[in-house]
Motif scaffolding. Structure first.
Motif, PDB file in Angstrom:
ATOM      1  N   VAL A 213       0.857  -1.188   0.000  1.00 39.70           N
ATOM      2  CA  VAL A 213       0.000   0.000   0.000  1.00 39.70           C
ATOM      3  C   VAL A 213       0.892   1.237   0.000  1.00 39.70           C
ATOM      4  CG1 VAL A 213      -1.642   1.328   1.376  1.00 39.70           C
ATOM      5  CG2 VAL A 213      -1.910  -1.134   1.177  1.00 39.70           C
TER       6      VAL A 213
ATOM      7  N   PHE B 256      -3.148   6.087   0.393  1.00 41.14           N
ATOM      8  CA  PHE B 256      -4.091   5.543   1.384  1.00 41.14           C
ATOM      9  C   PHE B 256      -3.705   6.126   2.740  1.00 41.14           C
ATOM     10  CE2 PHE B 256      -4.368   2.659  -2.145  1.00 41.14           C
ATOM     11  CZ  PHE B 256      -5.716   2.344  -2.201  1.00 41.14           C
TER      12      PHE B 256
ATOM     13  N   SER C  86     -10.009   2.018  -8.535  1.00 43.89           N
ATOM     14  CA  SER C  86      -9.002   1.952  -7.468  1.00 43.89           C
ATOM     15  C   SER C  86      -8.635   3.327  -6.942  1.00 43.89           C
ATOM     16  CB  SER C  86      -7.743   1.238  -7.976  1.00 43.89           C
ATOM     17  OG  SER C  86      -7.154   1.939  -9.051  1.00 43.89           O
TER      18      SER C  86
ATOM     19  N   PRO D 266      -9.334   5.227  -1.626  1.00 47.64           N
ATOM     20  CA  PRO D 266      -8.938   5.953  -0.414  1.00 47.64           C
ATOM     21  C   PRO D 266     -10.069   6.789   0.170  1.00 47.64           C
ATOM     22  CG  PRO D 266      -7.198   6.078  -2.052  1.00 47.64           C
ATOM     23  CD  PRO D 266      -8.383   5.442  -2.723  1.00 47.64           C
TER      24      PRO D 266
ATOM     25  N   GLU E 266      -5.416  -1.604   2.958  1.00 45.52           N
ATOM     26  CA  GLU E 266      -5.793  -0.275   2.482  1.00 45.52           C
ATOM     27  C   GLU E 266      -6.552   0.495   3.553  1.00 45.52           C
ATOM     28  OE1 GLU E 266      -6.145  -1.363  -2.290  1.00 45.52           O
ATOM     29  OE2 GLU E 266      -7.958  -1.183  -1.070  1.00 45.52           O
TER      30      GLU E 266
END
Length: 371
Positions: free
Chosen positions: A166, A171, A247, A251, A280
């Motif tokens: 990650v 994130f 994706s 976050p 994440e």
């Protein structure tokens, strides 16, 4: 590197980190990958320092038989020193890739998540055996996968390393001045599939005392049944179905949660191989609760809560505790981010991958001098 997983933009940070360590890297990906969760089209989000090339893929969605028809030509053009097939050893794509690499004199290696000891039928058993013989090294995404490789006869070097880490800069926790919610914000992200246990989460939430909301991100074959279950449990007004998210949007999804639940259940042919969404969420300082399926307890460590598989009451107890103790929820979130920074950053995964590359190349050079 050949990787269908790297169609996902967020995962491409690993390739950037590998290139930043001095590797002349080309990544070959398909135009898209299809599975039971839906279609993931190749993205270009993190492409600095390396060449990301999209090449044709045949039998898309077939884990055992998919292959890249132009792969031999790509290798002939690139003349790589090392070929990293980011694929399982039992599939045709890996067999074709390692065979082509070996013919060019490149060092071949593969990746495996497979954490269930399956006896594959011929010809897949033959493909795996030949891949074991050709590979200079293997990367196992979890300890069970490494154990199974040995049990099946692989004798080369193995490193246990998640496929991806990650990026804690992407994130990251929400800004300090973000508004505080009064309800406990629970989330799930992943496939809407039987093995993911989303039905368990709905049942557990239905019995909670206090104010809560549930956000579910993902798609899959169980979507219709899960919508109906939320209605039957009289909690439909508390559940938000987000659908499949890019994706780059993940976050923000995590930053709007207090805790994330991964309620996976093991099946005869499936066990949770890692649980990337846990990493994440932890990086975003979100508390995590996971079942005891597969690798989940090893990912969470002491930075979250674990419940026995299929145990709705135990899951509800954890959720009720965090609903009643918001500071405990925040504390687990902080512990989770610390754990990610220590063990699961993309930079760390990339550095250990490059170290393996270097060891494989050195070993190959020594063998060549000894001939």
């Amino acid at each position: 590197m050949v990787s269908k997983a790297l169609v996902v933009g967020a995962y491409q940070r690993k390739a950037e980190e590998i290139a930043a360590l001095g590797v002349d890297l080309t990544v070959l990906v398909p135009p898209a990958w299809h599975d039971r969760r839906g279609k993931q089209v190749a993205q270009r989000q993190h492409t600095r320092g390396y060449d990301l090339r999209v090449i044709p893929l045949q039998l898309n969605g077939n884990y055992h038989l998919h292959y890249y028809p132009t792969l031999t030509q790509e290798f002939a053009r690139l003349q790589p020193q090392l070929v990293h097939m980011d694929e399982e050893p039992y599939n045709l794509a890996t067999w074709l890739g390692l065979r082509s690499a070996q013919r060019l004199g490149a060092v071949p290696l593969f990746f495996t998540w497979q954490n269930i000891d399956r006896r594959y039928p011929i010809p897949f058993r033959w493909l795996a055996a030949q891949n074991y013989a050709r590979a200079a090294a293997a990367i196992a995404g979890n300890q069970d996968a490494a154990t199974i490789l040995r049990r099946k006869g692989y004798r080369g070097p193995i490193i246990v390393l998640p496929q991806f880490g990650v990026d804690p800069a992407i994130f990251a926790p929400p800004k300090p001045n973000a508004p505080q919610a009064t309800a406990l914000r629970i989330g799930y992200a992943g496939g809407l599939l039987p093995e993911k246990g989303v039905d368990l989460l709905l049942h557990a939430c239905a019995g909670l005392q206090g104010d809560w909301r549930l956000a579910i991100a993902g798609q899959g074959g169980e979507a219709k049944n899960l919508h109906a279950l939320a209605t039957n449990l009289a909690i439909a007004d508390k559940v938000k179905w987000v659908g499949s998210l890019d994706s780059s949007a993940m976050p923000r999804f995590y930053q709007n949660l207090d805790l994330l639940v991964l309620p996976s259940r093991s099946l005869p042919n499936w066990r949770e191989q890692f649980g990337r969404v846990l990493m994440e969420a932890m990086a975003c300082e979100v508390a995590v609760v996971g079942s005891a399926s597969g690798e989940i307890p090893h990912v969470i460590g002491d930075a979250g809560l674990i419940f026995p598989e299929n145990d709705i009451d135990a899951l509800r107890t954890h959720l009720q505790q965090l609903l009643a103790q918001p500071e405990r929820c925040r504390q687990l979130g902080r512990q989770g981010r610390n754990r990610v920074q220590q063990h699961f950053t993309m930079a760390r995964i990339a550095a250990e991958t490059v170290q393996l590359y270097q060891q494989c190349l050195q070993m190959s050079q020594k063998q060549a001098r000894g001939r």
